[in-house]
Scaffold this motif. Sequence first.
Motif, PDB file in Angstrom:
ATOM      1  N   LEU A 269       0.859  -1.306   0.139  1.00 43.48           N
ATOM      2  CA  LEU A 269      -0.107   0.034  -0.036  1.00 43.48           C
ATOM      3  C   LEU A 269       0.948   1.113  -0.063  1.00 43.48           C
ATOM      4  O   LEU A 269       1.695   1.421   0.775  1.00 43.48           O
ATOM      5  CB  LEU A 269      -0.894  -0.195   1.221  1.00 43.48           C
ATOM      6  N   PHE A 270       0.590   2.263  -0.847  1.00 40.84           N
ATOM      7  CA  PHE A 270       1.459   3.287  -1.045  1.00 40.84           C
ATOM      8  C   PHE A 270       0.481   4.749  -0.713  1.00 40.84           C
ATOM      9  O   PHE A 270      -0.868   4.543  -1.020  1.00 40.84           O
ATOM     10  CB  PHE A 270       1.766   3.607  -2.407  1.00 40.84           C
ATOM     11  N   VAL A 271       0.746   5.433   0.066  1.00 40.97           N
ATOM     12  CA  VAL A 271       0.262   6.869   0.128  1.00 40.97           C
ATOM     13  C   VAL A 271       1.111   7.872  -0.629  1.00 40.97           C
ATOM     14  O   VAL A 271       2.089   8.036  -0.164  1.00 40.97           O
ATOM     15  CB  VAL A 271       0.167   7.210   1.467  1.00 40.97           C
ATOM     16  N   LEU A 272       0.510   8.464  -1.860  1.00 39.34           N
ATOM     17  CA  LEU A 272       1.270   9.513  -2.827  1.00 39.34           C
ATOM     18  C   LEU A 272       0.581  10.749  -2.116  1.00 39.34           C
ATOM     19  O   LEU A 272      -0.525  11.019  -2.285  1.00 39.34           O
ATOM     20  CB  LEU A 272       0.895   9.252  -3.888  1.00 39.34           C
ATOM     21  N   SER A 273       1.429  11.776  -1.918  1.00 44.29           N
ATOM     22  CA  SER A 273       1.112  13.089  -1.546  1.00 44.29           C
ATOM     23  C   SER A 273       1.409  14.073  -2.710  1.00 44.29           C
ATOM     24  O   SER A 273       2.510  14.093  -3.120  1.00 44.29           O
ATOM     25  CB  SER A 273       1.661  13.771  -0.376  1.00 44.29           C
ATOM     26  N   PRO A 274       0.510  14.815  -3.067  1.00 45.87           N
ATOM     27  CA  PRO A 274       0.803  15.834  -4.455  1.00 45.87           C
ATOM     28  C   PRO A 274       2.186  16.640  -3.847  1.00 45.87           C
ATOM     29  O   PRO A 274       2.046  17.233  -2.962  1.00 45.87           O
ATOM     30  CB  PRO A 274      -0.395  16.500  -4.596  1.00 45.87           C
ATOM     31  N   LYS A 275       3.051  16.715  -4.821  1.00 43.25           N
ATOM     32  CA  LYS A 275       4.096  17.764  -4.408  1.00 43.25           C
ATOM     33  C   LYS A 275       4.535  18.354  -5.928  1.00 43.25           C
ATOM     34  O   LYS A 275       4.945  17.726  -6.789  1.00 43.25           O
ATOM     35  CB  LYS A 275       5.193  17.069  -3.992  1.00 43.25           C
ATOM     36  N   GLY A 276       4.096  19.595  -6.284  1.00 40.52           N
ATOM     37  CA  GLY A 276       4.646  20.002  -7.297  1.00 40.52           C
ATOM     38  C   GLY A 276       3.647  19.548  -8.547  1.00 40.52           C
ATOM     39  O   GLY A 276       2.752  19.119  -8.484  1.00 40.52           O
ATOM     40  N   ASP A 277       4.597  18.869  -9.419  1.00 41.07           N
ATOM     41  CA  ASP A 277       3.965  18.139 -10.801  1.00 41.07           C
ATOM     42  C   ASP A 277       4.060  16.908 -10.549  1.00 41.07           C
ATOM     43  O   ASP A 277       3.378  15.782 -11.357  1.00 41.07           O
ATOM     44  CB  ASP A 277       4.866  18.673 -11.928  1.00 41.07           C
ATOM     45  N   GLY A 278       4.584  16.284  -9.224  1.00 45.32           N
ATOM     46  CA  GLY A 278       4.498  14.963  -9.101  1.00 45.32           C
ATOM     47  C   GLY A 278       3.781  14.610  -7.793  1.00 45.32           C
ATOM     48  O   GLY A 278       2.868  15.146  -7.228  1.00 45.32           O
ATOM     49  N   PHE A 279       4.573  13.693  -7.098  1.00 46.06           N
ATOM     50  CA  PHE A 279       3.845  13.158  -6.015  1.00 46.06           C
ATOM     51  C   PHE A 279       5.141  12.858  -4.909  1.00 46.06           C
ATOM     52  O   PHE A 279       6.400  12.479  -5.319  1.00 46.06           O
ATOM     53  CB  PHE A 279       3.477  11.818  -5.871  1.00 46.06           C
ATOM     54  N   SER A 280       4.946  12.993  -3.410  1.00 43.00           N
ATOM     55  CA  SER A 280       6.141  12.373  -2.748  1.00 43.00           C
ATOM     56  C   SER A 280       5.190  11.290  -1.856  1.00 43.00           C
ATOM     57  O   SER A 280       4.191  11.182  -1.770  1.00 43.00           O
ATOM     58  CB  SER A 280       6.533  13.517  -1.408  1.00 43.00           C
ATOM     59  N   VAL A 281       6.072  10.287  -1.855  1.00 46.38           N
ATOM     60  CA  VAL A 281       5.696   8.918  -1.257  1.00 46.38           C
ATOM     61  C   VAL A 281       5.930   9.171   0.571  1.00 46.38           C
ATOM     62  O   VAL A 281       6.873   9.084   0.938  1.00 46.38           O
ATOM     63  CB  VAL A 281       6.322   7.717  -1.706  1.00 46.38           C
ATOM     64  N   VAL A 282       4.639   9.081   0.961  1.00 42.93           N
ATOM     65  CA  VAL A 282       4.592   9.098   2.696  1.00 42.93           C
ATOM     66  C   VAL A 282       4.174   7.948   3.268  1.00 42.93           C
ATOM     67  O   VAL A 282       4.164   7.404   4.348  1.00 42.93           O
ATOM     68  CB  VAL A 282       3.476  10.299   2.983  1.00 42.93           C
TER      69      VAL A 282
END
Length: 157
Positions: free
Chosen positions: A65-78
């Motif tokens: 399970l991944f949680v992706l947080s929007p960051k700029g034009d992409g995502f950071s994986v939290v």
Amino acid sequence: MLALAALLFVAAPPSSQDAAAAFMRETYAVTEYAAARHDLDGDGAEEVLVRATNRDRCGSGGCALFVLSPKGDGFSVVMEATVVNPPIRVLNTTTNGWKDLAVTVSGGGVTRPYEARLRFDGGRYPANPTVPPAEALAGPAPGGQILMPAPEEPPTP
């Protein structure tokens, strides 16, 4: 008029879920998944939860399970957690400004399925719901919303 509507639909920017699917495909080679969106940190932008179901991302104890947080034009994986099963819920409680998550732990030698609470530590959620700092719950945590139901459960509105 219909042609114009179709043109506007094609020209519309991709959704965060489409962008998350592309991110997962390019970064982790994940092409089979279930996804849900929810604003976990209260900033007005929805995070994307992706439960990978590719054979190489699942085992007898569950899937990643991944949680992706929007960051700029992409995502950071939290969160990049292993051995997760549905139902997956967002709880009414928060830790360090992020909603707590509840996931099901079963299979892989676990004889009695249980729910584990995953709390945000200020940078990430735990990577494994079977060991601390994840918290095994004696019963289901009260409240919350099902984001990814078990196969036999309907989603919560």
